[in-house]
Design an enzyme around this catalytic site. Structure first.
Site, PDB file in Angstrom:
ATOM      1  N   LYS A 202       0.774  -1.368  -0.045  1.00 50.69           N
ATOM      2  CA  LYS A 202      -0.179   0.068   0.168  1.00 50.69           C
ATOM      3  C   LYS A 202       0.791   1.244  -0.062  1.00 50.69           C
ATOM      4  CE  LYS A 202      -4.106   1.439  -0.639  1.00 50.69           C
ATOM      5  NZ  LYS A 202      -5.015   1.342  -1.723  1.00 50.69           N
ATOM      6  N   SER A 399      -8.345  -0.269  -5.473  1.00 52.46           N
ATOM      7  CA  SER A 399      -8.618   0.188  -4.005  1.00 52.46           C
ATOM      8  C   SER A 399     -10.100   0.287  -3.909  1.00 52.46           C
ATOM      9  CB  SER A 399      -7.695   1.308  -3.505  1.00 52.46           C
ATOM     10  OG  SER A 399      -7.379   1.258  -2.258  1.00 52.46           O
TER      11      SER A 399
END
Length: 604
Positions: A202, A399
């Protein structure tokens, strides 16, 4: 002359509006009168033996909500295209032209293009598939270019005859991505950043805390670019009868192929000047309209006057295509954002509309607010309980963009779609240092230990960071649960392929994150089948943007024309910086927690 006419009419419109308002006549009535007069049957016609012209400098997008009134008027008056066109317009026009006996050929005009394209490769894939269908009809495709970037060449390589200017070149150097890092600048100006995240991939927070790519981020970006580049080499190589290995050798040893070498490498068919291309097109149309032109009609003009596709015919049964394009933000959002409340309301309206038999959710978003993503996903799930919801992923559906896609009955993605990035992060800024250095201090009175946690006047304490990290962990766990439930995958497997890592569409299918490789038309066809509509259906697109009349009322005193301008390299980098910093404005989640793609994904 066209520009003069446009400016003159615009000036007349302004004068007439002032005159009309002065005498108390309704502005809406006047505008309607002008539009009615302009739309009488003096418009363009499709003549026999015409060539359809597709300008490769156009940016193809899912929607074009930012078209200003001045642009709309100019296009209507001049018959010339603006710099943006919708994917639906391109695909429908090419499909119609393939069956239109008046259209004899397609001309891919690259004379105005630069080496950078604003169209994503997943979108280009759908355009290319429409070009293939046109070619299968037996009609010729002729392409001409001067300096072709890889995006333009991805389309023009399908042509029966590909012509390159003698002074032209082809960009064939592979794909790269060059993120910006702001850590040094933030430190220099005394702005502190603290981050919390879940998932080793991430990497959306890295530009604020690192000065270079982390090993994990470098690994995922390299793998993703390799997938996209492999698809490019395979697709282009098949059309040009060049092996992927040969294209790789060109990328490694040359990068830029000059016209003289392009023929020898079978990348183009001819080297020629623009006038020679015009002469070839004149032969196809059978006569010359002028010495410098040929019988033609541009694709945006043709879209307005061609026979309407079957899905635009009258029917009581609707297939709704709902576009989720842009950052996902909390609240209403703007026309270039996906607002959690406004988008959920639109989905709810479609769910309650009995005439809507199925919904195709077209996602082109890097994600954003986790709260907004959850609000939208709830409506997606409720809609699925009453009618089919089919997901079509565009260039990016990652996402939060993946979050809102999870509960679709079927998920379609292109091989070069960027998706996944199942992870969560929080970005915590403070201005203590820069404020203190300029004589600004704070004091606080509070009734609870964490009452001032949201302040930007100081860094978060270890206890506060632990509290926020716990919230992020819970949101991430919920994300995993939703993916596992909707995709029917074990949670431990989802955890392995999540970690914030981005995947290409082809990898996502192998991992079970998407169901099928295909574009928007494939998703629509599947929705029709799921709704058992046969041929009795029509397509409607949402959200609905303002009509020309409505925009005229709002904008008759202004001009926000935003045609693409060529920029120098320094300005181009500045614009990238501006785009990256603008993303911070979209970080409005009430909890400060985000499910977003690594910071402004872009590649060249």
């Amino acid at each position: 002359m066209r520009k003069f006419i446009t400016q003159t009419l615009a000036s007349m419109l302004g004068s007439l509006l002032g005159f009309t308002l002065f005498f108390g006549i309704g502005t809406v009535g006047l505008i309607s009168l002008i539009i009615t007069a302009a739309s009488r049957d003096t418009g363009p016609q499709v003549k026999d033996k015409s060539v359809l012209v597709f300008d490769l400098s156009l940016t193809v997008r899912d929607t074009d909500p930012t078209s200003s009134t001045s642009r709309a008027i100019e296009e209507a008056l001049s018959g010339e295209e603006t710099d943006t066109i919708t994917l639906r317009t391109v695909v429908d026009s090419l499909n119609a032209a393939a069956e239109d006996s008046r259209i004899v050929a397609l001309y891919l005009d690259g004379s105005q293009t630069s080496t950078s394209s604003g169209t994503g490769f997943a979108t280009l894939k759908e355009v290319r598939e429409a070009l293939e269908r046109f070619k299968e009809s037996g009609k010729k495709i002729i392409a001409y270019d001067v300096d072709s970037g890889e995006g333009e060449y991805y389309l023009s390589s399908i042509a029966d005859t590909m012509i390159l200017n003698p002074m032209g070149s082809l960009e064939m150097n592979g794909f790269s991505s060059q993120p910006m890092f702001f850590t040094g600048a933030l430190e220099k100006f005394g702005i502190g950043i603290q981050v919390i995240r879940v998932g080793k991939y991430k990497s959306a927070v890295e530009p604020f805390v690192l000065t270079e790519l982390s090993p994990e981020n470098r690994q995922q970006m390299q793998a993703l670019l390799e997938d996209l580049w492999s698809e490019f080499r395979t697709t282009v190589g098949k059309s040009r009868q060049v092996t992927p290995q040969e294209l790789q050798a060109i990328a490694d040893n040359q990068g830029i192929v000059l016209a003289s070498d392009a023929i020898g490498r079978r990348l183009v068919d001819k080297v020629g000047y623009y006038d020679e291309v015009i002469a070839q097109l004149q032969e196809l149309t059978g006569e010359r309209e002028t010495e410098k032109s040929f019988r033609q009609i541009r694709i945006s003009t043709y879209a307005d006057i061609a026979d309407k596709p079957r899905h635009q015919q009258a029917s009581k049964n609707k297939i709704a295509v709902l576009y989720a394009s842009g950052e996902i933000v909390d609240g209403e959002g703007s026309v270039q954002e996906v607002g959690g409340e406004s988008f959920a309301a639109q989905m709810r309206k479609l769910r309650l509309d009995d005439s809507v038999k199925a919904v195709v959710l077209r996602v082109n978003s890097p994600g954003g607010s986790a709260t907004a993503s959850e609000i939208i996903q709830r409506e997606v799930k409720l809609t699925r309980d009453s009618k089919p919801v089919i997901i079509s992923m565009g260039d990016i559906a990652a996402s939060g963009g993946y979050w809102i896609s999870t509960y679709g009955n079927r998920i379609f993605a292109e091989p070069n779609t960027v998706t996944g990035s199942i992870g969560v992060f929080g970005l915590l800024m403070n201005v203590q240092q820069i404020a203190n250095e300029n004589g600004i201090t704070w004091d606080v009175v509070k009734t609870g230990r964490f009452a001032d946690t949201q302040t930007v006047s100081r860094p978060k304490t270890p206890q506060e960071l632990a509290l926020i990290q716990n919230i992020v962990n819970q949101v991430y766990s919920k994300f995993l649960d939703k993916v596992a439930e909707s995709r029917k995958l074990p949670k431990d497997k989802v955890a392995q392929i999540a970690q914030g890592r981005v995947w290409s569409g082809i990898d996502a299918k192998q991992l079970g994150l998407v169901d099928e490789i295909g574009g928007l038309d494939d998703a629509i066809e599947y929705a029709v089948k799921e709704a058992n509509l046969g041929k009795d259906w029509k397509l409607e697109e949402y959200p609905r943007f303002q009509s020309l009349e409505e925009r005229l009322i709002q904008e008759f005193v202004g001009n926000d024309s935003n045609k693409t301008q060529q920029t120098d390299p320094l300005m181009a980098e500045f614009m990238k910086l501006k785009e990256d910093l603008a993303m911070l404005q979209a970080l409005n989640d009430p909890k400060g927690i985000y499910a977003r793609l690594p910071f402004n994904w872009r590649f060249d």
